[in-house]
Write an enzyme that holds these catalytic residues in place. Structure first.
Site, mmCIF file in Angstrom:
data_model
loop_
_atom_site.group_PDB
_atom_site.id
_atom_site.type_symbol
_atom_site.label_atom_id
_atom_site.label_comp_id
_atom_site.label_asym_id
_atom_site.label_seq_id
_atom_site.Cartn_x
_atom_site.Cartn_y
_atom_site.Cartn_z
ATOM 1 N N LYS A 93 27.986 37.767 38.791
ATOM 2 C CA LYS A 93 28.034 37.078 40.084
ATOM 3 C C LYS A 93 27.885 38.047 41.253
ATOM 4 O O LYS A 93 27.259 37.722 42.264
ATOM 5 C CB LYS A 93 29.340 36.291 40.205
ATOM 6 N N TYR B 163 31.685 38.755 33.728
ATOM 7 C CA TYR B 163 31.424 37.591 34.585
ATOM 8 C C TYR B 163 31.381 38.025 36.051
ATOM 9 O O TYR B 163 30.461 37.656 36.792
ATOM 10 C CB TYR B 163 32.506 36.539 34.379
#
Length: 268
Positions: A146, A142
């Site tokens: 990002k 994750y």
């Protein structure tokens, strides 16, 4: 003239909060959802769109332009969570996370740029994450999705400034949304060497989301960006400690910062 806003992933959580807030402020808001029929009480129109499907994105953008003839603000909010030991996380789930969190926003931007170039104006706001500023244990994929979006937008904003288009990254911390429920969790396997650490970290991550900030706080920051004549390149929105953790990463020795994170997640 009423400004037109296009928000991806606007059926719940941060996207919905932004859409509701901007609708109250008089903006003409269009949101997207994979299943708009499930959200008939939305305060703004929801258009069916799958962020991993370029044709679906182009249809959604075309639908807004047919109705409004202009597109002033695009908010890339759609995203998915993913947790797990990197060694044990299935590669098809890694690919999917990058397709939604990284490639998806780029496809949306590409679909909107021709109209914004034609207008010689527009703002594209990308919702990233404070997690993208650091490698978090059991959330490394994750963080990577990002971080990749943050850096790509830093480059792309310099390319499109010549067309009167501004791009901004907004990195939220933990907010009280349903992201944990929709997150992909690599199973905590009984025979896994990561079982104890991952299980405890997963509980802590879910607790942080449940006690997170009110998504309306994000909506107010987005409104401030939209109404600013010179928005910043980066915004961080969250608790003091979450924002302070980014500053600490810049000044602390690597091993000291790593130890601080491991202590937070109660890792040995």
């Amino acid at each position: 003239m009423t400004k037109v806003v296009f928000i991806t992933g606007a059926s719940s959580g941060i996207g919905k909060a932004i859409g509701d807030y901007l609708s109250e402020k008089g903006y003409s808001v269009y949101g997207t959802s994979r299943n708009p029929s499930k959200y008939l009480n939305s305060s703004f129109p929801l258009i069916a769109m799958e962020v991993t499907d370029k044709e679906s994105i182009e249809r959604a953008v075309s639908e807004v332009l047919q109705k409004e003839k202009t597109l002033d603000i695009v908010i890339n909010n759609a995203g998915v969570g993913i947790t797990g030991p990197i060694e044990e996380t299935p590669h098809d789930e890694i690919d999917y996370a990058f397709s939604v969190n990284y490639k998806g926003p780029l496809h949306v931007i590409n679909a909107c740029l021709p109209q914004m170039r034609k207008q010689h104006s527009g703002k594209i706001i990308n919702i990233t994450s404070i997690a993208g500023y650091m490698g978090l244990p059991y959330r490394g994929i994750y963080s990577a999705t990002k971080a990749a979006l943050e850096v790509t937008i830093e480059a792309m904003r310099m390319e499109v400034l010549q067309f009167g288009i501004e791009m901004v990254n907004v990195a939220p911390g933990d907010f009280a949304t349903n992201i944990a429920a929709g997150r992909y969790h690599t199973p905590v396997r009984d025979d896994s060497p990561y079982r104890d650490q991952y299980g405890k970290t997963l509980e802590l991550m879910n607790k942080d989301v449940d006690s997170g900030e009110d998504p309306v706080q994000m909506a107010k920051v987005i409104y401030a960006i939209i109404t600013s004549s010179k928005p910043r390149v980066h915004y961080k929105v969250g608790s003091f400690l979450q924002k302070f953790s980014i500053a600490l990463k810049r000044v602390l020795p690597d091993r000291m910062y790593e130890r601080m994170l491991m202590n937070h997640y109660k890792l040995k």
